[in-house]
Design a protein around this motif. Structure first.
Motif, PDB file in Angstrom:
ATOM      1  N   PHE A  40     -61.372  61.911  54.611  1.00  0.00           N
ATOM      2  CA  PHE A  40     -61.621  60.811  55.555  1.00  0.00           C
ATOM      3  C   PHE A  40     -61.292  61.326  56.963  1.00  0.00           C
ATOM      4  O   PHE A  40     -60.327  62.053  57.122  1.00  0.00           O
ATOM      5  N   SER A  67     -62.973  54.678  61.437  1.00  0.00           N
ATOM      6  CA  SER A  67     -64.360  54.877  60.984  1.00  0.00           C
ATOM      7  C   SER A  67     -65.346  54.214  61.936  1.00  0.00           C
ATOM      8  O   SER A  67     -66.350  54.787  62.331  1.00  0.00           O
ATOM      9  N   LEU A 114     -57.542  52.230  59.329  1.00  0.00           N
ATOM     10  CA  LEU A 114     -58.475  53.317  58.996  1.00  0.00           C
ATOM     11  C   LEU A 114     -59.923  52.866  59.192  1.00  0.00           C
ATOM     12  O   LEU A 114     -60.772  53.637  59.642  1.00  0.00           O
ATOM     13  N   ASN A 134     -72.135  60.265  52.191  1.00  0.00           N
ATOM     14  CA  ASN A 134     -70.694  60.294  52.443  1.00  0.00           C
ATOM     15  C   ASN A 134     -70.102  58.895  52.472  1.00  0.00           C
ATOM     16  O   ASN A 134     -68.941  58.713  52.817  1.00  0.00           O
ATOM     17  N   GLY A 135     -70.914  57.929  52.092  1.00  0.00           N
ATOM     18  CA  GLY A 135     -70.564  56.535  52.337  1.00  0.00           C
ATOM     19  C   GLY A 135     -69.587  55.928  51.364  1.00  0.00           C
ATOM     20  O   GLY A 135     -69.307  56.450  50.293  1.00  0.00           O
ATOM     21  N   GLU A 136     -69.099  54.766  51.784  1.00  0.00           N
ATOM     22  CA  GLU A 136     -68.194  53.962  50.985  1.00  0.00           C
ATOM     23  C   GLU A 136     -69.021  53.046  50.085  1.00  0.00           C
ATOM     24  O   GLU A 136     -70.159  52.727  50.431  1.00  0.00           O
ATOM     25  N   MET A 146     -64.944  59.567  45.585  1.00  0.00           N
ATOM     26  CA  MET A 146     -65.335  59.139  46.928  1.00  0.00           C
ATOM     27  C   MET A 146     -64.870  60.112  48.017  1.00  0.00           C
ATOM     28  O   MET A 146     -65.168  59.925  49.183  1.00  0.00           O
ATOM     29  N   TYR A 199     -51.298  51.378  43.829  1.00  0.00           N
ATOM     30  CA  TYR A 199     -52.590  51.732  43.246  1.00  0.00           C
ATOM     31  C   TYR A 199     -52.455  51.891  41.739  1.00  0.00           C
ATOM     32  O   TYR A 199     -51.413  52.319  41.245  1.00  0.00           O
ATOM     33  N   SER A 200     -53.537  51.631  41.024  1.00  0.00           N
ATOM     34  CA  SER A 200     -53.633  52.161  39.669  1.00  0.00           C
ATOM     35  C   SER A 200     -54.026  53.625  39.844  1.00  0.00           C
ATOM     36  O   SER A 200     -54.650  53.981  40.852  1.00  0.00           O
ATOM     37  N   TYR A 244     -65.763  61.432  55.096  1.00  0.00           N
ATOM     38  CA  TYR A 244     -66.222  60.499  54.063  1.00  0.00           C
ATOM     39  C   TYR A 244     -65.627  59.137  54.405  1.00  0.00           C
ATOM     40  O   TYR A 244     -64.497  59.063  54.888  1.00  0.00           O
ATOM     41  N   ASP A 245     -66.394  58.088  54.154  1.00  0.00           N
ATOM     42  CA  ASP A 245     -65.997  56.772  54.662  1.00  0.00           C
ATOM     43  C   ASP A 245     -64.891  56.073  53.880  1.00  0.00           C
ATOM     44  O   ASP A 245     -64.312  55.117  54.351  1.00  0.00           O
ATOM     45  N   THR A 246     -64.642  56.505  52.645  1.00  0.00           N
ATOM     46  CA  THR A 246     -63.675  55.779  51.819  1.00  0.00           C
ATOM     47  C   THR A 246     -62.254  56.130  52.243  1.00  0.00           C
ATOM     48  O   THR A 246     -61.887  57.299  52.258  1.00  0.00           O
ATOM     49  N   PRO A 247     -61.459  55.117  52.589  1.00  0.00           N
ATOM     50  CA  PRO A 247     -60.095  55.410  53.036  1.00  0.00           C
ATOM     51  C   PRO A 247     -59.089  55.509  51.894  1.00  0.00           C
ATOM     52  O   PRO A 247     -59.316  54.987  50.799  1.00  0.00           O
ATOM     53  N   ILE A 248     -58.005  56.188  52.159  1.00  0.00           N
ATOM     54  CA  ILE A 248     -56.851  56.156  51.265  1.00  0.00           C
ATOM     55  C   ILE A 248     -55.624  56.259  52.154  1.00  0.00           C
ATOM     56  O   ILE A 248     -55.678  56.855  53.222  1.00  0.00           O
ATOM     57  N   LYS A 249     -54.540  55.651  51.707  1.00  0.00           N
ATOM     58  CA  LYS A 249     -53.305  55.744  52.495  1.00  0.00           C
ATOM     59  C   LYS A 249     -52.215  56.293  51.614  1.00  0.00           C
ATOM     60  O   LYS A 249     -52.025  55.836  50.497  1.00  0.00           O
ATOM     61  N   ARG A 272     -57.523  43.347  42.409  1.00  0.00           N
ATOM     62  CA  ARG A 272     -56.673  42.410  41.672  1.00  0.00           C
ATOM     63  C   ARG A 272     -56.203  41.274  42.588  1.00  0.00           C
ATOM     64  O   ARG A 272     -55.838  41.490  43.736  1.00  0.00           O
ATOM     65  N   TYR A 310     -56.447  48.514  54.784  1.00  0.00           N
ATOM     66  CA  TYR A 310     -57.075  49.662  55.452  1.00  0.00           C
ATOM     67  C   TYR A 310     -57.554  49.341  56.865  1.00  0.00           C
ATOM     68  O   TYR A 310     -58.341  50.100  57.424  1.00  0.00           O
ATOM     69  N   MET A 352     -62.839  48.994  36.724  1.00  0.00           N
ATOM     70  CA  MET A 352     -62.234  50.290  36.459  1.00  0.00           C
ATOM     71  C   MET A 352     -61.079  50.623  37.392  1.00  0.00           C
ATOM     72  O   MET A 352     -60.163  51.325  37.014  1.00  0.00           O
ATOM     73  N   CYS A 353     -61.133  50.154  38.633  1.00  0.00           N
ATOM     74  CA  CYS A 353     -60.108  50.625  39.587  1.00  0.00           C
ATOM     75  C   CYS A 353     -58.951  49.658  39.744  1.00  0.00           C
ATOM     76  O   CYS A 353     -57.842  50.064  40.038  1.00  0.00           O
ATOM     77  N   TYR A 371     -64.510  61.012  38.070  1.00  0.00           N
ATOM     78  CA  TYR A 371     -63.611  60.172  38.857  1.00  0.00           C
ATOM     79  C   TYR A 371     -62.142  60.438  38.550  1.00  0.00           C
ATOM     80  O   TYR A 371     -61.282  60.144  39.371  1.00  0.00           O
ATOM     81  N   THR A 426     -60.034  57.777  41.760  1.00  0.00           N
ATOM     82  CA  THR A 426     -61.446  57.526  42.055  1.00  0.00           C
ATOM     83  C   THR A 426     -61.707  57.659  43.555  1.00  0.00           C
ATOM     84  O   THR A 426     -62.694  58.258  43.980  1.00  0.00           O
ATOM     85  N   ARG A 427     -60.804  57.097  44.348  1.00  0.00           N
ATOM     86  CA  ARG A 427     -60.966  57.229  45.800  1.00  0.00           C
ATOM     87  C   ARG A 427     -60.987  58.697  46.212  1.00  0.00           C
ATOM     88  O   ARG A 427     -61.797  59.113  47.031  1.00  0.00           O
ATOM     89  N   ASN A 462     -56.267  55.060  38.309  1.00  0.00           N
ATOM     90  CA  ASN A 462     -57.734  55.039  38.333  1.00  0.00           C
ATOM     91  C   ASN A 462     -58.268  54.871  39.752  1.00  0.00           C
ATOM     92  O   ASN A 462     -59.160  55.588  40.175  1.00  0.00           O
ATOM     93  N   GLU A 463     -57.729  53.867  40.458  1.00  0.00           N
ATOM     94  CA  GLU A 463     -58.228  53.624  41.810  1.00  0.00           C
ATOM     95  C   GLU A 463     -57.898  54.806  42.721  1.00  0.00           C
ATOM     96  O   GLU A 463     -58.750  55.296  43.463  1.00  0.00           O
TER      97      GLU A 463
END
Lengths: 290, 489
Positions: B281, A267, A263, A41-43, B276, B264-265, B284-289, A226, A260, A221-222, B191, B271-272, B267-268
């Motif tokens: 969340f 976590s 957030l 479940n990781g980042e 991910m 965000y793009s 799952y550890d990946t954040p999004i806002k 940037r 983040y 890719m993401c 993704y 993908t999140r 893609n990002e």
């Protein structure tokens, strides 16, 4: 699945891991990084490769446990696996013969600086190294750095060890010294790299910094990583991670890296609670057997 | 096959096109379950009987991979669903995916004879039904591989072109190894395309079926970094390589404010959420806002995916900003329609000029200007022209840019002798062969930005050509009395 073969605490919060990753070990150059994901479940987080041993097929990572992922990693021991490790990513650091160079490491950034300083020394540079941290217990790799440097200076913000002050204080002395400095390599927290770059700009000394931006895939890719370099958008993962410190918009990156924070805190807190709960239940479980 | 259906054509034409059951828009825009449940058995059988079984089935010409549509529908008429799915799989190894994401309305269904006066046969929905039926009853058996060859082929990227190329070559009896940069297979199917259009479980099953052909898969392996293309030849002893690394590098508009937090793009953002699982969340550890108000810029399928995803993870107002009008949108009609149903607000003939931030460097608005359509441009679409002085600001806290991607440059930068276009795409001949004879490429890496099915088509064409190339090498080497030794690659 990537096996941990060696684990060593360098300070209360900083740990060194040696991991079996033969393809990466073979290709890795100073400055490259990997992206790891500890569990399912990781980042995905980027970590600079400190050393590699192609014969043994291992890479070395030095990680400070700050957030959930790095704390989770710290629960892994020799014989455990890291789920995903991909790399070597990013461009290798350009290693040139400059003459006298200053290598400036802040906190755990010293781990990333070490292979670069070593490579700079091996091509014939005179290497002056400066290692700094908030306090004594966060100073790492002092002996290793001393070994590959012509001279090593250590600073702590609180004066708990060696020179009290910032790395920039020691750097200024070097820049003012008769031998001068032809190039500076700085790796550490963003405010430190910013301060170093501001200082060296006055002296007109070429300065390389390594940017730790937010990343997901690490292969371009993401676009999350940037950064603005001389007014132009670049991706730290494929265009960097090293850039000319005088061209980096540090303030923007410092702000972006806070995206983040809240957030991450959630976590982190949750993870700390879970770990405490697990410890408590382990204790409770043991009691039943008594 | 002669006609199966006993109904006269005039009777078939009277049967209405069958619709699949969909989640209600106001429910589905809050969950990630699939929008469409597909046709049930009864409706699928009725739909199959609508097919006119044309003597000259031009629907097959409309299919980029040439599925024998007439035969598979005839098998459906005979209730031989497994036969139908196997018929599809002869030409397309991933029917459960194509049945969901293919733009049938501009391919097979566009040319369907029935469609001239009535609605065309729902070929895509039938394909999906057959594939889902096989999955539901676990009827899949890997095709028998009759021949075996000594040569090994590396496939770079596990998106639609790579998976298809791998499956075709494995069926021909080659040793096939896929290298994937991410930790999970599927490329854009993983993704990019959201769960509500293509459940990841379906993708996992299709990927397992590729493995069932004996294909080996390395995840966490970035070709160009972990090993270069030439190292794959020289040290790993591959005899041919197919490159299908897609168009993964996002474009940004270049307007002020793109570095603000909350930009965000696509893609990002996707993908999140997709890879991910940031929508779940902190499990799952990946954040999004996501802000209460969000804006997605663009009019393609990726823009639709992003804006509908944003709505699902909590945006109260989700705007889609597009500089032309609805008719010029490159997205599939079905996706546009679904987005409208789900309450996405379309700001058409509108173009962003800058993104505005607050004191904490977070997005709090986007300035846009109105456009009008002028003369057609080189793409044949009417060019949007700025209406001067029409700027206004929309309050949003998240901006997602979905204005296209360009090929990922890693392979091109680390491989000598590959012909690369100005746009960064890899140049191939019609058989997907690059300037280096042993290297083939396809999908968005050579096209620049197209559909899943065209990527699959390229993978298929490349597989056939790789087979031909290796056969020729084998026979030349035999004539020269050599065992197959790789030469200039």
């Amino acid at each position: 699945m990537f096996l941990i073969t060696h684990k060593e605490k360098l300070s209360p919060t900083i740990t060194k891991y040696v991991i079996i990753a033969p393809f990466i070990a073979k290709k890795r150059k100073a400055g490259n990084f990997v992206i790891i994901r500890v569990e399912d479940n990781g980042e995905r987080i980027p970590l600079t490769i400190v050393e590699s041993n192609p014969e043994e097929g291992t890479i070395t990572l030095i990680v400070q446990s700050i957030g959930k992922t790095t704390k989770l990693l710290a629960t892994k021991n020799v014989g455990d696996f890291i789920l995903d490790v991909v790399g070597p990513l990013g461009n290798a650091t350009p290693i040139h013969l400059h003459g006298a160079v200053a290598c400036v490491g802040g906190g755990v950034g010293t781990a990333e600086l070490y292979p670069i300083a070593k490579a700079l020394k091996s091509v014939g540079n005179t290497v002056y190294s400066i290692v700094g941290a908030r306090s004594k217990d966060l100073i790492i790799l002092e002996n290793e750095m001393a070994e590959i440097s012509n001279e090593l200076f250590v600073t702590t913000d609180d004066g708990s060890y060696k020179r009290k002050g910032f790395v920039t204080d020691a750097l200024k002395d070097l820049l003012d010294a008769p031998h001068g400095i032809s190039a500076v390599y700085a790796i550490g927290p963003l405010p430190m790299m910013k301060a170093v770059s501001n200082l060296t700009k006055k002296y007109g000394v070429k300065t390389y910094v390594s940017l730790n931006a937010i990343m997901v895939d690490g292969t371009g890719m993401c676009g999350g990583c940037r950064v603005t370099i001389d007014g132009e958008m670049k991706f730290a993962c494929v265009d960097g991670p090293e850039f000319d410190g005088h061209a980096v918009d540090f303030d923007e990156l410092i702000m972006r890296n806070r995206t983040y924070t809240d957030l991450e805190q959630i976590s982190n807190t949750q993870f700390n609670h879970e770990t405490i709960d697990a410890d408590l239940s382990a204790v409770a479980g043991r009691k039943e057997f008594v | 096959m002669s006609e199966v259906n006993t109904l006269k054509p005039s009777e078939r034409m009277k049967i209405p096109r069958q619709h699949s059951i969909e989640q209600l828009p106001n429910e589905r825009n809050r969950n990630f379950l699939e929008v469409s449940f597909g046709l049930d058995e009864e409706r699928a059988m009725i739909e199959a009987t609508r097919c006119l079984e044309c003597k000259n089935p031009i629907c097959i010409e409309g299919c980029p991979v040439g599925i024998d549509i007439r035969s598979f529908i005839q098998l459906m008429m005979k209730k031989a669903v497994l036969g139908a799915v196997n018929k599809i799989r002869e030409m397309n190894y991933l029917p459960a995916i194509c049945g969901r994401v293919c733009p049938q309305e501009s391919q097979c269904e566009e040319v369907c004879t029935l469609g001239k006066k009535h609605l065309p046969v729902a070929i895509g929905k039938l394909e999906r039904f057959a594939a889902d039926y096989e999955m539901r009853y676990k009827l899949f058996e890997p095709p028998k591989i009759t021949e075996h060859h000594d040569e090994s082929i590396a496939i770079v990227g596990s998106g639609p072109s790579g998976l298809t190329c791998a499956a075709e070559l494995a069926k021909l009896g080659y040793h096939v190894t896929i290298f994937e940069a991410l930790h999970a297979v599927g490329g854009v199917l993983r993704y990019g395309i959201p769960e509500f259009r293509l459940p990841k479980e379906i993708l996992d099953i299709e990927a397992e079926r590729i493995k069932a052909l004996g294909v080996e898969i390395y995840t966490n392996f970035v070709v160009g970094k972990t090993a270069t293309v030439d190292e794959l030849f020289d040290e790993w002893d591959f005899h041919a390589i197919f490159l299908g690394t897609g168009a993964g590098t996002p474009n940004f508009m270049g307007i002020p404010g793109e570095s603000l937090s909350g930009v965000y793009s696509a893609n990002e953002f996707l993908t999140r959420v997709n890879l991910m699982k940031a929508y779940d969340f902190p499990k799952y550890d990946t954040p999004i806002k996501i802000g209460k108000q969000i804006a997605v810029i663009g009019g393609g399928n990726t823009a639709m995916d992003a804006v509908r995803t944003a709505k699902r993870i909590g945006a109260e107002k989700a705007y889609l900003i597009y500089r032309r009008s609805r008719t010029e949108m490159p997205a599939r009609e079905e996706e546009i329609h679904h987005a409208e149903e789900e309450g996405i607000e379309f700001l058409l003939l509108t173009s962003p000029t800058r993104i505005i931030g607050d004191n904490n460097n977070w997005v709090n608005g986007i300035e846009v200007q109105k456009m009008e359509l002028g003369e057609p441009d080189e793409s044949g679409r009417r060019k949007p022209v700025v209406i001067k002085g029409s700027e206004f600001i929309i309050p949003v806290q998240t901006v997602i840019e979905a204005i296209g991607q360009k090929p990922n440059p890693i392979i091109q930068a680390t491989t000598e002798g590959l012909n690369v276009s100005k746009r960064g795409t890899i140049v191939t001949n019609e058989e997907q062969q690059t300037s280096r004879p042993a290297i083939f490429a396809g999908g968005d890496l050579s096209r620049g930005g197209a559909t899943v099915i065209l990527a699959m088509r390229d993978g298929k064409v490349a597989a056939a050509q790789i087979d031909k190339y290796l056969q020729e090498k084998r026979s030349t080497n035999k004539q020269n009395g050599e065992t197959f030794i790789r030469d200039a690659v």
